[in-house]
Structures are given as structure tokens and as C-alpha cells.
Design a protein around this motif. Structure first.
Motif, PDB file in Angstrom:
ATOM      1  N   ASP B  63      81.621  71.004   7.318  1.00 37.08           N
ATOM      2  CA  ASP B  63      82.719  70.079   7.049  1.00 37.08           C
ATOM      3  C   ASP B  63      83.495  69.726   8.317  1.00 37.08           C
ATOM      4  O   ASP B  63      83.612  68.558   8.695  1.00 37.08           O
ATOM      5  CB  ASP B  63      83.654  70.667   5.982  1.00 37.08           C
ATOM      6  CG  ASP B  63      83.907  72.159   6.170  1.00 37.08           C
ATOM      7  OD1 ASP B  63      83.695  72.671   7.280  1.00 37.08           O
ATOM      8  OD2 ASP B  63      84.338  72.805   5.196  1.00 37.08           O
ATOM      9  N   THR B  64      83.995  70.766   9.014  1.00 40.09           N
ATOM     10  CA  THR B  64      84.774  70.529  10.229  1.00 40.09           C
ATOM     11  C   THR B  64      83.922  69.870  11.316  1.00 40.09           C
ATOM     12  O   THR B  64      84.389  69.006  12.048  1.00 40.09           O
ATOM     13  CB  THR B  64      85.353  71.855  10.749  1.00 40.09           C
ATOM     14  OG1 THR B  64      84.318  72.851  10.706  1.00 40.09           O
ATOM     15  CG2 THR B  64      86.496  72.334   9.870  1.00 40.09           C
ATOM     16  N   HIS B  66      81.253  67.802  10.931  1.00 43.64           N
ATOM     17  CA  HIS B  66      81.024  66.377  10.672  1.00 43.64           C
ATOM     18  C   HIS B  66      82.300  65.555  10.791  1.00 43.64           C
ATOM     19  O   HIS B  66      82.259  64.404  11.222  1.00 43.64           O
ATOM     20  CB  HIS B  66      80.344  66.188   9.309  1.00 43.64           C
ATOM     21  CG  HIS B  66      78.859  66.377   9.389  1.00 43.64           C
ATOM     22  ND1 HIS B  66      78.283  67.620   9.437  1.00 43.64           N
ATOM     23  CD2 HIS B  66      77.843  65.473   9.502  1.00 43.64           C
ATOM     24  CE1 HIS B  66      76.957  67.481   9.550  1.00 43.64           C
ATOM     25  NE2 HIS B  66      76.676  66.189   9.586  1.00 43.64           N
ATOM     26  N   LEU B  67      83.422  66.134  10.391  1.00 48.76           N
ATOM     27  CA  LEU B  67      84.696  65.423  10.608  1.00 48.76           C
ATOM     28  C   LEU B  67      84.851  65.109  12.101  1.00 48.76           C
ATOM     29  O   LEU B  67      85.166  63.979  12.475  1.00 48.76           O
ATOM     30  CB  LEU B  67      85.880  66.280  10.146  1.00 48.76           C
ATOM     31  CG  LEU B  67      86.187  66.272   8.640  1.00 48.76           C
ATOM     32  CD1 LEU B  67      87.244  67.331   8.309  1.00 48.76           C
ATOM     33  CD2 LEU B  67      86.663  64.890   8.173  1.00 48.76           C
ATOM     34  N   TYR B  72      87.352  62.558  13.631  1.00 49.99           N
ATOM     35  CA  TYR B  72      88.561  63.083  12.992  1.00 49.99           C
ATOM     36  C   TYR B  72      88.789  64.513  13.456  1.00 49.99           C
ATOM     37  O   TYR B  72      87.988  65.395  13.151  1.00 49.99           O
ATOM     38  CB  TYR B  72      88.426  63.069  11.468  1.00 49.99           C
ATOM     39  CG  TYR B  72      88.137  61.694  10.911  1.00 49.99           C
ATOM     40  CD1 TYR B  72      89.152  60.756  10.775  1.00 49.99           C
ATOM     41  CD2 TYR B  72      86.841  61.330  10.549  1.00 49.99           C
ATOM     42  CE1 TYR B  72      88.884  59.475  10.293  1.00 49.99           C
ATOM     43  CE2 TYR B  72      86.561  60.054  10.065  1.00 49.99           C
ATOM     44  CZ  TYR B  72      87.583  59.140   9.944  1.00 49.99           C
ATOM     45  OH  TYR B  72      87.314  57.882   9.470  1.00 49.99           O
ATOM     46  N   PRO B  74      89.555  67.960  13.123  1.00 49.67           N
ATOM     47  CA  PRO B  74      89.714  68.756  11.891  1.00 49.67           C
ATOM     48  C   PRO B  74      91.036  69.532  11.852  1.00 49.67           C
ATOM     49  O   PRO B  74      91.534  69.822  10.758  1.00 49.67           O
ATOM     50  CB  PRO B  74      88.508  69.705  11.909  1.00 49.67           C
ATOM     51  CG  PRO B  74      87.968  69.666  13.296  1.00 49.67           C
ATOM     52  CD  PRO B  74      88.367  68.356  13.885  1.00 49.67           C
ATOM     53  N   TYR B  78      91.565  68.188   8.271  1.00 44.23           N
ATOM     54  CA  TYR B  78      90.788  69.023   7.350  1.00 44.23           C
ATOM     55  C   TYR B  78      91.663  69.628   6.258  1.00 44.23           C
ATOM     56  O   TYR B  78      92.667  70.260   6.554  1.00 44.23           O
ATOM     57  CB  TYR B  78      90.122  70.143   8.162  1.00 44.23           C
ATOM     58  CG  TYR B  78      89.234  71.071   7.380  1.00 44.23           C
ATOM     59  CD1 TYR B  78      88.187  70.581   6.601  1.00 44.23           C
ATOM     60  CD2 TYR B  78      89.421  72.449   7.435  1.00 44.23           C
ATOM     61  CE1 TYR B  78      87.361  71.447   5.909  1.00 44.23           C
ATOM     62  CE2 TYR B  78      88.596  73.315   6.752  1.00 44.23           C
ATOM     63  CZ  TYR B  78      87.566  72.808   5.980  1.00 44.23           C
ATOM     64  OH  TYR B  78      86.745  73.670   5.305  1.00 44.23           O
ATOM     65  N   ARG B  81      86.967  72.502   2.100  1.00 37.71           N
ATOM     66  CA  ARG B  81      85.636  71.977   1.824  1.00 37.71           C
ATOM     67  C   ARG B  81      85.536  71.339   0.438  1.00 37.71           C
ATOM     68  O   ARG B  81      84.777  70.391   0.225  1.00 37.71           O
ATOM     69  CB  ARG B  81      84.617  73.113   1.923  1.00 37.71           C
ATOM     70  CG  ARG B  81      83.208  72.670   1.590  1.00 37.71           C
ATOM     71  CD  ARG B  81      82.176  73.429   2.345  1.00 37.71           C
ATOM     72  NE  ARG B  81      80.834  72.998   1.988  1.00 37.71           N
ATOM     73  CZ  ARG B  81      79.759  73.310   2.687  1.00 37.71           C
ATOM     74  NH1 ARG B  81      79.875  74.046   3.764  1.00 37.71           N
ATOM     75  NH2 ARG B  81      78.563  72.885   2.323  1.00 37.71           N
ATOM     76  N   LEU B  84      85.826  67.489  -0.086  1.00 32.39           N
ATOM     77  CA  LEU B  84      84.747  66.757   0.582  1.00 32.39           C
ATOM     78  C   LEU B  84      83.452  66.888  -0.212  1.00 32.39           C
ATOM     79  O   LEU B  84      82.689  65.926  -0.362  1.00 32.39           O
ATOM     80  CB  LEU B  84      84.570  67.273   2.017  1.00 32.39           C
ATOM     81  CG  LEU B  84      85.794  67.051   2.930  1.00 32.39           C
ATOM     82  CD1 LEU B  84      85.649  67.827   4.244  1.00 32.39           C
ATOM     83  CD2 LEU B  84      85.992  65.555   3.212  1.00 32.39           C
ATOM     84  N   TYR B 262      77.951  66.283   3.334  1.00 35.36           N
ATOM     85  CA  TYR B 262      77.794  65.244   4.361  1.00 35.36           C
ATOM     86  C   TYR B 262      78.140  63.876   3.787  1.00 35.36           C
ATOM     87  O   TYR B 262      78.804  63.068   4.424  1.00 35.36           O
ATOM     88  CB  TYR B 262      76.368  65.292   4.923  1.00 35.36           C
ATOM     89  CG  TYR B 262      75.968  66.727   5.175  1.00 35.36           C
ATOM     90  CD1 TYR B 262      76.542  67.435   6.220  1.00 35.36           C
ATOM     91  CD2 TYR B 262      75.106  67.415   4.308  1.00 35.36           C
ATOM     92  CE1 TYR B 262      76.260  68.776   6.419  1.00 35.36           C
ATOM     93  CE2 TYR B 262      74.808  68.745   4.500  1.00 35.36           C
ATOM     94  CZ  TYR B 262      75.393  69.427   5.547  1.00 35.36           C
ATOM     95  OH  TYR B 262      75.120  70.748   5.728  1.00 35.36           O
ATOM     96  N   VAL B 265      82.077  63.828   3.466  1.00 34.12           N
ATOM     97  CA  VAL B 265      82.831  63.530   4.691  1.00 34.12           C
ATOM     98  C   VAL B 265      82.749  62.036   4.981  1.00 34.12           C
ATOM     99  O   VAL B 265      83.744  61.389   5.311  1.00 34.12           O
ATOM    100  CB  VAL B 265      82.297  64.353   5.886  1.00 34.12           C
ATOM    101  CG1 VAL B 265      82.951  63.912   7.189  1.00 34.12           C
ATOM    102  CG2 VAL B 265      82.522  65.839   5.662  1.00 34.12           C
ATOM    103  N   CYS B 266      81.551  61.457   4.814  1.00 34.36           N
ATOM    104  CA  CYS B 266      81.367  60.035   5.112  1.00 34.36           C
ATOM    105  C   CYS B 266      82.116  59.154   4.109  1.00 34.36           C
ATOM    106  O   CYS B 266      82.705  58.138   4.481  1.00 34.36           O
ATOM    107  CB  CYS B 266      79.882  59.686   5.147  1.00 34.36           C
ATOM    108  SG  CYS B 266      79.032  60.440   6.562  1.00 34.36           S
TER     109      CYS B 266
END
Lengths: 418, 418
Positions: B63-64, B66-67, B72, B74, B78, B81, B84, B262, B265-266
Motif C-alpha cells: 500500500d505505502t 504504491h502510494l 503520494y 504515504p 496513508y 490498508r 484501499l 493495487y 490505490v489506483c
């Protein structure tokens, strides 16, 4: 359950080891000149890079440099050299105490500085002088308590204790020779600053009287040596408030160092101070004692910082040749202990700043760094010096990131996020 | 008017592709071992480097990580999780909903965790179990609504909806096996946190009753397989508030990924989610389907992120050999599509973090990165691996800067200043 192989971390800081090329030694740096099979072996089997202790082109002091290498942004946490020196001298510092780094120095009758280091007076002589100053606060009948403690060679620490003090006090040490001692001035308009500067002025005048007629100085005069007839305080400050490395990284750490400032920064970070017999913080330090103490410390601590000062002193004396020879001595002494810890330790060798032996001062060029240990990505650099390491696999990193990198490689760091 | 040639941007993230050298494969990393002519061709014709997803030595989660790669920070954006994952599972998340990432797991009679992944239960079985839990909120006659959705393998998402909820709830998942499930606790003293933890506790107990006697589990028991008799929620959080990549960079983006996190996050970044048939988020994913979907997406979007998970899974299973073989599969599958997009696309291949296949966990070492496309400054690195790329023309960069670099190369980014 996942098994994680956790390793110890050893950080060896060679003070001011990084340099600029010098014509005196064939346009090489001392690291390039020195024969150093141990460091080169570790570089060859590890990863290398260059590091800006704080940020590119910013020359740092011993205090700010070591704060940064331990992960503390000095722009946030630094409160002056005095309190760090005091911690390093083993003084218990209260939050309201004001501490100064001091030099024993030589001044003329009208207070012009002749030698800022009093002819690099010996530890024994400085101890004798310091003991005479112990009861000075009573003698001055001050309502503030004065604590003076000698550390290494001409260096010492002064702490002023009591109510209504301030750290907003100018440096007495003019930082150069041939000029008059600057009597302390308050740096703001508070009563506390005015009062503290008066206490300090009284101390300076009275301590000079005592030092002038001290047997140690009478003897030095007879032998044609410079007398230590004054104290030059500087770097007034209060105890900084640092989150400990235990809180930040979950590790138990210890430092082995000769100089007070290095012990002080580490104490402020919550690390234990381990004394190695014969560790003087000079070029004549007992390296064997330091390395064997280090091996022992690695059994009891997650993180050991070993500090070696002589490389810096040789640069301040503008002697790149001597610096190279001392690097060789360290390399050879370390080599004998290598097999005792190589397998289970993440070892990092670097400097806290560049000290240029041409100009004799700290400079802001990056320092070379090598990291060796299980799991490290081995690059193709096989020499530990400023130029070779600039081509290494770490690229160019910052001092503030160093402990994160090392504790990550040791598998100590926890994941951020999921 | 200046004519600017604007290109599309393709970012291929090989999850956890970066590694440390492993003795199991001759002290190489899986990327060094793998035969990967496509990646190496792109490296040779492009620019390479190493990248710290967040900062040096900080191991990040999916998560962190991909952010950060989407720009972004995190530490700013953030919020856990759970939300997301929920977005990635296709759940419409309201700003007051509280979302949890969940695992189907195996526990003993007295709630000791035996397998956090319930023997890596199949998608089909997990779907059947999930559907039984759909009406649980009614059954529990709660005034909060519970939404549970299965995603991939043993993974799922739980959302609690209603008034007076809080995300300040402890993880139920103990994150390791051999210990008891931790019943949810409020993490602050608010009524909302207390109430939310009660709702969650009721759900856990009731869902366990249902799962224990579910035909899927009875059948698994018969076959000697581990039963999925409990749900382990973790990562409670609310919808993060992210400025979209459209707002930030002016681009229309899409993601192709198997795993929910994934996609999530997108989606939070305002990107569209494109489903590729057979994209499972496992090592058995249909790579051909993913790449052909990607080619199509490149016709309709300025920015396409393709995520491939299997590299990470192989590392968690401490199988560097399998990881290398999977890298070869990806390389060969991508090779077949290369000529379809190579001319007009800025393509970047990298990872979101290092997953060390020796310790089986995410680590904080930098990841290799390559960028290929018109106008890219071609360096002399011709291999895509951790060591080779460390000598590349990009130097050492940070994940937060990645999209700026890519959209700049694609001539999309506008000038700052005049």
C-alpha cells in the motif's frame, strides 16, 4: 512463523577521514595514498558509495555531523556543543543547566590569545589545573553552582547550575589567535542572559588569577612551555531532547570513543558509553584496546559505534602524509580482529565529514562509505577512497538515512505499511 | 506555437522484484540469474538507476509503496490498508465507512492461529464462503451494515457502514501463527471506537459459527486440508483523500492488476481499473491476457500501470529460483508485444520494494529501474538488475519523483516558472 535472521550493526567512524587531493602527496587523498588491505577487502566484498553527512556542500562539526549520522537532523535537534560535551564528560545534565565547551589557552597580560590550545597541554597537567578550580563557585560566593571538568588534552567542560540562567551567551573563545578574548555578552535582553554572562565573567577573571600562579604553569614557564592561564568557553547550550535510538529503531546501542563530544552525542541518543583502556582520542590512541573492546561490545549490543579521532587531527595539522600513515595503522589493527565478527555483523566504515589537509579545516565534500555483511548487494568497487566509492552501488546518500539503511540490512527494521 | 510530441506512459511494476544476493543461486539475485533479453534490451536502449520507494532503508508495504510510486507521500496520505483494499474490491466507499483487509484463516478450537492463509484456499471455495456471509448484518440485527467481499485466494475485505463508527480499532490478525486471535479493541476512549469494536467482535464470533459448519469446510476437512474457519481483519481505516493524478499531472490513467490493493490505490488516485481476463495476482496469472489488455489500454489512456504480483509471492516463499523463472516468463511474454508500442511510449519497468527471498520479507534496499523511450538519455548499462542499474544514468532517485520523471519524458509536464 517466519524466521528472520537478525544481525548486529557495527559503525566505524574515522573522524574527518575524507579529504581532498593534495599536491604534497602526488595529488592524491590520504585514503588513496594509504596501503589499506582490510578496508579494501571489505569494500570489494561489500557495497560502497558517498555520503553527505547533512547535505551536499555543508561542512559540519563533530557535533552536528554525529547527530546527523545517528539520524537526528541537526537543524531540528542541535542545541550547541556545550551540553553534548558535558554529557560526554560524564556530567549529569539537568534540563535548566547551561553547558559550555572550554579550552585551556594561553593569553598575554592584556588577554590577547597566543595559543588556543595552551601548547597542547598534557592530560596530567590539565587534570591538576582542573582540580584547583573545583571549589571556585563557593569561593566566588555565587548563588549559581559552577562545575568544571577536564576531558582530553586542552579540552574541558563548564556547566553553570541554578535558577534564572540562560544559554543566550556569546562565545568567549574568539576561535582564532592574535586577537583579544571576548568577555561574555548576553545575546538577548533577558535578565537571565545578563545574569549568566556576569557569573561567567566572574569565573573567567577569578580562574585566570588562580591559573596564573598554579605550580603547573610556573613549572611550564620554567621549561619554556606555553602556560594554560585562561579558559575559553564556547558553544553555550542546554540539554537537547532526542528520541532515543531504542525508541526510534528498537536497538540497544553503545559507543567506544576517546573524545567527549562523541560520547556525549551518543549518550544524548540513549546509548551506553564503553571505556576502552588507553583510548585517548588522539593519534597515539590504543587501537588494539579499542578493537578488542568493540568485539566484546558486539556480544552485548545490537549496535556499536566505534569512533577514531586521529585522522581528523592529522588533517587539522595539515599533514596528509601522517593521515595516510594513521589510516594504515587503523587498517592493520582492524585486520587482526576481522575474522572474529565478519560473519554475523553488518559493518559500515565511513567518516563524519571531510577534513581537508590542505586548508586544515572541515569541508562539505561527501565522505566515502562502505557496508559489508550478509545480504549486502556487492558492487564492483574494490577500494575504499573518495573517488572509487563514488562509483559504488549505494550511489550518493545522506547521513540522516544511514541508520535506516544499516538496520534494514541487519533485518531489524519493521515494514511501514502492509 | 511550439509543437510538442506527447507520448503515452507505461509503468510496469514487478512486485517485490528487487532482491538481495542469495547463496541458493550462487550469490546472485533472481534478476541477475534470470535470462531476460527483453528487459536487458530495454535497459540497453534506455536509462537505468536505483530507486528508494519512500526513503533509503525504509521497507514499505504494497500500500505505502504504491502510494509513493504514484507520487503520494504515504506519511501524509496513508490511512491504512483496509480502505484501499475495499476500493480495489470494487466497493463504493463512503467517507464515514470503516474498512478492513481480511484473511480467511485456520484457527484451533481455542482461537490459536494455525494458518493465516487457510492453506491458501482457492478462489472458488472462498467465493462460496463469502456469499454465505453476505446477509450477516441482518442476522446479527445490527444497526451498522456489514459488507464482506472476497478478492483473491484467502484475501477479502470487510466494510462497516453506519453512523457513529471509528477506525481506531486494533488488528484482529496477530500477523503470525501459533498465537491467539486478538479480539478487536478500541484504540481510543471514544464511544464510536468501543461500539465499532463490539460490532466487529459480534461479526467474528457469528461468522466463525457459520464458517465451521459450511459445506466447503466440511469437504476440506474430509480431504485433509486446512479449513477456513475464521476471518482475520486488520488495517482499519477510512477513505484517504488523494488529489487525483488528473488534477496533479493532467493525465487520464488506468491500472491492470490482479490484486485488490493495487487496484485500490489506483482508484483512490482517480484511475480506471481495467480487468484482464485470467489476471489472478498469482504466479499462474495469464500474462498474455495482461499484456494484450495493456496494449489496448495504451490506445485509450495517457498512463497505464501494469502490476504483476508473482515475483513478490515467490520471494515470500523464499524461492529465488522460482522468482528467476517467473521473471523469465514475464520477460518472454512482454517480448512478444514489444514492437506494438515501443515507438510511441515511455516505458518504465521497476519494482515497488525489495522482497528478500532469503528472509522472505519486504526490505528497504532500493529497487532497480529502467526507462526506455524517445528522447531518453541512453546510458551504458545493458542489464536490468540491482547491481547493474546502480551504475545507471538516473543515479539514485525516490519513488515520489517517479511520475514527474516519466510525464516529463513524455513531454506532458508543464514548465514551472517562466
Amino acid at each position: 512463523m517466519t524466521y528472520i535472521y537478525v544481525m548486529r550493526v557495527l559503525l566505524i567512524i574515522l573522524d574527518g577521514v575524507a579529504d581532498r587531493p593534495s599536491l604534497k602527496i602526488g595529488l592524491m587523498t590520504p585514503l588513496q595514498l594509504a596501503r589499506k588491505p582490510t578496508f579494501d577487502l571489505l569494500a570489494a566484498g561489500g557495497v560502497t558509495g558517498i555520503m553527505d553527512p547533512v547535505s551536499p556542500g555543508v561542512p559540519v562539526g563533530s557535533d552536528t555531523g554525529h547527530l546527523a549520522l545517528l539520524g537526528y537532523d541537526p537543524y531540528v535537534y542541535y542545541t550547541g556543543r556545550g551540553p553534548l560535551e558535558a554529557l560526554g564528560a560524564g556530567i549529569e545534565l539537568g534540563p535548566m543547566d547551561v553547558a559550555f565547551r572550554c579550552n585551556f589557552a594561553t593569553v598575554s597580560d592584556d588577554w590577547v590569545v597566543i595559543d588556543r590550545r595552551a601548547g597542547r597541554i598534557s592530560d596530567e597537567e590539565a587534570e591538576l589545573l582542573a582540580s584547583t578550580l573545583a571549589d571556585l563557585s563557593k569561593e566566588l560566593s555565587l548563588d549559581a553552582e559552577l562545575v568544571f571538568k577536564h576531558t582530553v588534552e586542552h579540552r574541558g567542560v563548564l556547566v553553570i547550575r541554578g535558577a534564572g540562567l540562560s544559554e543566550k551567551i556569546s562565545d568567549v573563545d574568539p576561535h582564532r589567535e592574535g586577537v583579544k578574548v571576548q568577555m561574555p555578552r548576553p545575546l538577548d535582553s533577558s535578565d537571565n542572559a545578563r545574569r549568566t554572562s556576569e557569573v561567567l565573567r566572574n569565573f573567567l577573571v577569578k580562574s585566570r588569577e588562580i591559573l596564573e600562579k598554579h605550580p603547573v604553569n610556573i613549572e611550564r614557564k620554567k621549561r619554556g612551555l606555553k602556560v594554560a592561564n585562561v579558559l575559553l568557553p564556547r558553544g553555550a547550550g542546554r540539554l537537547p531532547s532526542l528520541p532515543s535510538i531504542k525508541e526510534r529503531y528498537g536497538v540497544k546501542g553503545a559507543v567506544i570513543a576517546g573524545g567527549a563530544i562523541y560520547k556525549g552525542v551518543c549518550r544524548a541518543a540513549g546509548m551506553d558509553v564503553i571505556n576502552a583502556p588507553g583510548a585517548t582520542g588522539t593519534i597515539n590512541t590504543n587501537l588494539d584496546s579499542k578493537f578488542s573492546t568493540m568485539i566484546e561490545a558486539l556480544c552485548n549490543y545490537d549496535f556499536v559505534l566505534l569512533h577514531i579521532k586521529g585522522t581528523d587531527s592529522a588533517s587539522h595539522d595539515k599533514n596528509p602524509e601522517l593521515k595516510a600513515r594513521f589510516i594504515e595503522k587503523i587498517d592493520s589493527a582492524l585486520g587482526k580482529y576481522l575474522e572474529k565478527f565478519l560473519d554475523d555483523v553488518i559493518i559500515c566504515i565511513t567518516g563524519d565529514h571531510t577534513t581537508c589537509s590542505t586548508v586544515g579545516e572541515h569541508r562539505g565534500d561527501p565522505v566515502p562509505i562502505l557496508i559489508h555483511g550478509k545480504g549486502v548487494r556487492i558492487d564492483d568497487v574494490n577500494k575504499f577512497d573518495e573517488i572509487s566509492c563514488s562509483k559504488g552501488g549505494l550511489g550518493r546518500i545522506r547521513g540522516l538515512d544511514l541508520l535506516n539503511i544499516l538496520f534494514d540490512l541487519a533485518n531489524i527494521t519493521k515494514m511501514y505499511g502492509e
